[in-house]
Write a protein that holds these residues in place. Sequence first.
Motif, PDB file in Angstrom:
ATOM      1  N   PRO A 193       0.697  -1.098  -0.032  1.00 13.09           N
ATOM      2  CA  PRO A 193       0.019   0.104   0.020  1.00 13.09           C
ATOM      3  C   PRO A 193       0.822   1.172   0.078  1.00 13.09           C
ATOM      4  CG  PRO A 193      -0.051  -1.123   2.255  1.00 13.09           C
ATOM      5  CD  PRO A 193       0.642  -1.991   1.283  1.00 13.09           C
ATOM      6  N   ILE A 194       0.473   2.299  -0.596  1.00 12.06           N
ATOM      7  CA  ILE A 194       1.102   3.690  -0.533  1.00 12.06           C
ATOM      8  C   ILE A 194       1.287   4.289   0.796  1.00 12.06           C
ATOM      9  CG2 ILE A 194      -0.944   4.967  -1.124  1.00 12.06           C
ATOM     10  CD1 ILE A 194       0.763   6.836  -2.947  1.00 12.06           C
ATOM     11  N   THR A 195       2.369   4.370   0.961  1.00 10.27           N
ATOM     12  CA  THR A 195       2.615   5.183   2.178  1.00 10.27           C
ATOM     13  C   THR A 195       1.939   6.473   2.536  1.00 10.27           C
ATOM     14  OG1 THR A 195       4.839   6.384   1.606  1.00 10.27           O
ATOM     15  CG2 THR A 195       4.858   4.119   2.433  1.00 10.27           C
ATOM     16  N   ASP A 196       1.861   6.872   3.830  1.00  6.16           N
ATOM     17  CA  ASP A 196       1.094   8.093   4.287  1.00  6.16           C
ATOM     18  C   ASP A 196       2.232   9.271   3.774  1.00  6.16           C
ATOM     19  OD1 ASP A 196      -0.656   6.876   5.795  1.00  6.16           O
ATOM     20  OD2 ASP A 196       0.538   7.119   7.629  1.00  6.16           O
ATOM     21  N   GLN A 197       3.498   9.167   3.729  1.00  2.29           N
ATOM     22  CA  GLN A 197       4.527  10.211   3.184  1.00  2.29           C
ATOM     23  C   GLN A 197       4.191  10.263   1.687  1.00  2.29           C
ATOM     24  OE1 GLN A 197       4.784   7.942   5.213  1.00  2.29           O
ATOM     25  NE2 GLN A 197       6.210   9.027   7.046  1.00  2.29           N
ATOM     26  N   ALA A 198       4.084   9.480   0.909  1.00  7.03           N
ATOM     27  CA  ALA A 198       3.792   9.441  -0.468  1.00  7.03           C
ATOM     28  C   ALA A 198       2.590  10.115  -0.672  1.00  7.03           C
ATOM     29  CB  ALA A 198       3.962   8.043  -1.018  1.00  7.03           C
ATOM     30  N   LEU A 199       1.469   9.643  -0.006  1.00  7.66           N
ATOM     31  CA  LEU A 199       0.017  10.589  -0.417  1.00  7.66           C
ATOM     32  C   LEU A 199       0.233  11.956  -0.002  1.00  7.66           C
ATOM     33  CD1 LEU A 199      -2.285   8.021   1.190  1.00  7.66           C
ATOM     34  CD2 LEU A 199      -2.093   8.494  -1.229  1.00  7.66           C
TER      35      LEU A 199
ATOM     36  N   LEU B  11       0.721  17.555  -1.923  1.00  5.13           N
ATOM     37  CA  LEU B  11       1.174  19.063  -2.099  1.00  5.13           C
ATOM     38  C   LEU B  11       1.764  19.016  -3.533  1.00  5.13           C
ATOM     39  CD1 LEU B  11       3.890  18.455   1.139  1.00  5.13           C
ATOM     40  CD2 LEU B  11       1.705  19.999   0.713  1.00  5.13           C
ATOM     41  N   GLN B  12       1.650  18.177  -4.278  1.00  2.00           N
ATOM     42  CA  GLN B  12       2.179  18.382  -5.799  1.00  2.00           C
ATOM     43  C   GLN B  12       0.936  18.677  -6.593  1.00  2.00           C
ATOM     44  OE1 GLN B  12       4.100  14.852  -6.816  1.00  2.00           O
ATOM     45  NE2 GLN B  12       6.191  15.229  -5.542  1.00  2.00           N
ATOM     46  N   GLY B  13      -0.106  18.626  -6.037  1.00  2.00           N
ATOM     47  CA  GLY B  13      -1.264  19.242  -6.747  1.00  2.00           C
ATOM     48  C   GLY B  13      -2.355  18.149  -7.021  1.00  2.00           C
ATOM     49  N   ARG B  14      -2.157  16.889  -6.477  1.00  2.62           N
ATOM     50  CA  ARG B  14      -3.385  15.752  -6.631  1.00  2.62           C
ATOM     51  C   ARG B  14      -4.004  15.840  -5.448  1.00  2.62           C
ATOM     52  NH1 ARG B  14      -0.799  10.069  -8.568  1.00  2.62           N
ATOM     53  NH2 ARG B  14      -2.943   9.613  -8.565  1.00  2.62           N
ATOM     54  N   LYS B  15      -5.003  16.783  -5.339  1.00  7.18           N
ATOM     55  CA  LYS B  15      -5.860  16.687  -4.233  1.00  7.18           C
ATOM     56  C   LYS B  15      -6.592  15.551  -3.857  1.00  7.18           C
ATOM     57  CE  LYS B  15      -6.042  21.940  -4.568  1.00  7.18           C
ATOM     58  NZ  LYS B  15      -6.716  23.143  -4.620  1.00  7.18           N
ATOM     59  N   GLU B  16      -6.960  14.676  -4.798  1.00  3.53           N
ATOM     60  CA  GLU B  16      -7.827  13.668  -4.646  1.00  3.53           C
ATOM     61  C   GLU B  16      -7.145  12.536  -3.939  1.00  3.53           C
ATOM     62  OE1 GLU B  16      -5.558  13.051  -8.594  1.00  3.53           O
ATOM     63  OE2 GLU B  16      -6.581  14.626  -7.556  1.00  3.53           O
ATOM     64  N   SER B  17      -5.632  12.706  -3.385  1.00  5.04           N
ATOM     65  CA  SER B  17      -4.930  11.802  -2.879  1.00  5.04           C
ATOM     66  C   SER B  17      -5.248  11.908  -1.239  1.00  5.04           C
ATOM     67  CB  SER B  17      -3.570  11.889  -2.910  1.00  5.04           C
ATOM     68  OG  SER B  17      -3.199  11.219  -4.220  1.00  5.04           O
ATOM     69  N   TYR B  18      -5.792  13.144  -1.039  1.00  5.15           N
ATOM     70  CA  TYR B  18      -6.149  13.441   0.528  1.00  5.15           C
ATOM     71  C   TYR B  18      -7.455  12.665   0.813  1.00  5.15           C
ATOM     72  CZ  TYR B  18      -6.322  16.209   4.638  1.00  5.15           C
ATOM     73  OH  TYR B  18      -6.471  16.340   6.043  1.00  5.15           O
ATOM     74  N   ALA B  19      -8.009  12.181  -0.019  1.00 12.06           N
ATOM     75  CA  ALA B  19      -9.290  11.466   0.157  1.00 12.06           C
ATOM     76  C   ALA B  19      -8.916  10.031   0.571  1.00 12.06           C
ATOM     77  CB  ALA B  19     -10.152  11.316  -0.978  1.00 12.06           C
ATOM     78  N   LEU B  20      -8.012   9.434   0.139  1.00 14.97           N
ATOM     79  CA  LEU B  20      -7.298   8.035   0.571  1.00 14.97           C
ATOM     80  C   LEU B  20      -6.507   8.497   2.037  1.00 14.97           C
ATOM     81  CD1 LEU B  20      -5.138   7.301  -2.646  1.00 14.97           C
ATOM     82  CD2 LEU B  20      -7.530   6.634  -1.767  1.00 14.97           C
ATOM     83  N   ILE B  21      -6.113   9.493   2.410  1.00 18.99           N
ATOM     84  CA  ILE B  21      -5.743   9.577   3.689  1.00 18.99           C
ATOM     85  C   ILE B  21      -6.829   9.968   4.861  1.00 18.99           C
ATOM     86  CG2 ILE B  21      -4.492  11.571   5.337  1.00 18.99           C
ATOM     87  CD1 ILE B  21      -2.751  12.266   3.026  1.00 18.99           C
ATOM     88  N   LEU B  22      -7.809  10.612   4.238  1.00 19.04           N
ATOM     89  CA  LEU B  22      -9.227  10.708   5.159  1.00 19.04           C
ATOM     90  C   LEU B  22      -9.698   9.369   5.365  1.00 19.04           C
ATOM     91  CD1 LEU B  22     -11.790  13.410   4.766  1.00 19.04           C
ATOM     92  CD2 LEU B  22     -12.222  10.963   5.271  1.00 19.04           C
TER      93      LEU B  22
END
Length: 202
Positions: free
Chosen positions: A3-9, A14-25
């Motif tokens: 699975p992708i790490t928290d740091q990678a998400l 931060l690079q502009g892929r805001k949809e990745s924050y949904a995965l963090i949530l």
Amino acid sequence: MDPITDQALVEEVLQGRKESYALILDRYKTKVYGLLRSMGATSVDAQDLAQETFIKAYCKLSQYQFDSSFAAWLYKIAVNTLKDFYRKRIPMPIENAYGALEEKEQRRQGANVPERKYLNKELREELRQLLYTLPEQHRLIMVLRYSNDLSYGEIAGIVGVSERKVSNCIYRAKKNLRKQLGQKGGDSFELLESIANGKSII
């Protein structure tokens, strides 16, 4: 595939892929909600405070240090959000946090599940109530350790004490709980012992 790490998400956000924050949530919403509930927030307040926590975390994401645990950083925001919430209002009595109405609903739902599963739920609720007999700092440390899987160092950073203090608090909290549950014996004591095996207490 790992699975992708928290740091990678975080980097992706931060690079502009805001949809990745949904995965963090999605990864942390249950943990943050559980932490807030265990620290006395009602179900409704915990939902609102969890949402506020994730909004704050998003706004402060550029301040996150990648050499530290993202989980610990997020939980610290949640704890501070709860503290701010209580400073702005009259603290609610502990017994109201798990009111009679909610308890009645839990029992009603329990009638629809197997007896053993319901018993475990009852015992877990009993333990959660016993957590409220601990000093607030001890309770927070126990939840961060056994429900959120943080290291002593990470907990120390959130609470603002030394690792030795964290260790002492855990020892004293367990001793306190064992004393109370030991008088009950049987399943109640076994439930507390399950903490030592890394099982969630919330």
